[in-house]
Design an enzyme around this catalytic site. Structure first.
Site, PDB file in Angstrom:
ATOM      1  N   LYS A  16       0.847  -1.207   0.000  1.00  0.00           N
ATOM      2  CA  LYS A  16       0.000   0.000   0.000  1.00  0.00           C
ATOM      3  C   LYS A  16       0.879   1.253   0.000  1.00  0.00           C
ATOM      4  CE  LYS A  16      -3.766  -2.451   2.220  1.00  0.00           C
ATOM      5  NZ  LYS A  16      -4.421  -2.864   3.466  1.00  0.00           N
ATOM      6  N   GLN A  75      -4.889  -2.143   9.817  1.00  0.00           N
ATOM      7  CA  GLN A  75      -4.709  -3.424   9.135  1.00  0.00           C
ATOM      8  C   GLN A  75      -5.249  -4.548  10.026  1.00  0.00           C
ATOM      9  OE1 GLN A  75      -3.394  -3.705   5.920  1.00  0.00           O
ATOM     10  NE2 GLN A  75      -3.987  -5.842   6.054  1.00  0.00           N
ATOM     11  N   ASP A 134     -11.299   2.601   4.693  1.00  0.00           N
ATOM     12  CA  ASP A 134     -11.656   1.219   4.374  1.00  0.00           C
ATOM     13  C   ASP A 134     -13.174   1.006   4.335  1.00  0.00           C
ATOM     14  OD1 ASP A 134      -9.744  -0.564   3.595  1.00  0.00           O
ATOM     15  OD2 ASP A 134      -9.079  -1.054   5.625  1.00  0.00           O
TER      16      ASP A 134
END
Ligand SMILES: NC(=O)c1ccc[n+]([C@@H]2O[C@H](COP(=O)([O-])OP(=O)(O)OC[C@H]3O[C@@H](n4cnc5c(N)ncnc54)[C@H](OP(=O)(O)O)[C@@H]3O)[C@@H](O)[C@H]2O)c1
Length: 286
Positions: free
Chosen positions: A52, A96, A119
């Protein structure tokens, strides 16, 4: 002829366009900022996070990782999120997953400010998605929709069958497809006679984590097949949830693994980070 839905090529093209957008934003004083919280030392998570950042660097997004030990308390993690929520240079915050057992995933996801929840896992953004209001959407389903769009695959009126109902893939994908006027069938591990459903799919999406479980006899001729799976077969080779060799001859279009949905997921994250940062251009953010 089967079209291979090339996620790498599509993601690269989208990222080239995004690089120009970011350069224009920077010229106007706004550098999109992405903060990633990585808890513990799970090697797969570390690789995902590194990928990322690589993408973000290439595009001109300022991204950084806050690494926390696996023993971190929930309170300390929540305090860090609160700090990032208040940081005007941070547009997107991503934690994450998975998290260690002592930390409630729900508490963490709920603590991210919805307007920085890149997200799309915060209940406010999930609600916006299901009521078809603008908001941030989970990266993998967003990336899949971008891939369909890039290949001009019609969705409205089509029968979309999704195998897998996770919060990060199956459920948000169902909402996006419904918003795009598909007729959506959700299936999962308790579904009776799965093949009877998958054989009806004009568009088949598979996200189960079961290596090559979708076989040739489960797909009707002409179907578009999107394989989200990233699995290892018995020999340790990276494979999808779809048996590509068997299914591809039936499909009108299919994603490969790797090089299909994976690169689109990262592209989606970058696109949505930039969208969030755009609100700073007209001063409407935060
Ligand atoms: N390429 C990417 O960017 C990307 C992103 C995310 C995930 N992935 C990959 O996608 C796969 C799925 O990930 P996930 O996080 O969504 O997985 P997950 O949370 O484990 O969910 C799997 C889903 O598949 C269903 N399922 C499992 N076995 C099944 C079977 N035999 N028949 C029908 N349904 C079955 C489960 O049903 P129940 O709900 O009934 O248990 C569940 O809903 C994994 O391989 C993962 O690595 C890739």
């Amino acid at each position: 002829m089967t079209t291979i839905l090339d996620g790498k090529k599509t993601a690269d093209a989208l990222m080239t366009a995004l690089t120009e957008t970011v350069a224009e934003m920077k010229a106007r004083g706004v550098t999109p900022g992405l903060a990633v919280i990585l808890v513990g030392e799970d090697p797969a998570s570390a690789i995902y996070v590194r990928n990322k950042h690589r993408r973000a660097d290439k595009i001109g997004i300022r991204s950084f990782t806050i690494a926390m030990p696996a023993t971190v308390s929930e309170a300390d993690l929540l305090a860090k999120i609160a700090e990032l929520n208040d940081d005007p240079d941070v547009d997107g915050i991503l934690v994450q997953l998975p998290l260690p057992a002592q930390i409630s995933e729900a508490a963490v996801l709920n603590a991210i400010a919805p307007e920085k929840d890149v997200d799309g896992f915060h209940p406010v953004n999930v609600g916006r998605l299901w009521t078809n209001e603008p908001g941030v959407v989970a990266s993998t389903p967003f990336g899949i929709m971008q891939l369909l769009k890039a290949y001009q695959i019609p969705v409205a009126g089509k029968h979309a069958v999704i195998v897998g109902r996770s919060n990060i893939v199956g459920r948000p994908l169902a909402a996006l497809l419904l918003n795009a006027s598909a007729t959506v069938t959700m299936t999962h591990s308790q579904t009776a006679d799965l093949a009877a459903h998958t054989r009806q799919a004009d568009l088949l999406f598979v996200a189960t984590g079961r290596p090559e479980m979708i076989t040739g006899d489960m797909v009707q001729d002409g179907a578009v097949v999107v394989d989200v799976g990233m699995d290892r077969d018995a020999a340790g080779k990276l494979v999808g949830d779809v048996n590509f060799a068997e299914v591809a001859p039936h499909a009108s279009a299919i994603t490969p693994v790797p090089g299909g949905v994976g690169p689109m997921t990262i592209a989606a994250l970058m696109m949505q980070t930039v969208e969030l940062a755009k609100r700073r251009l007209n001063g409407s953010a935060k």
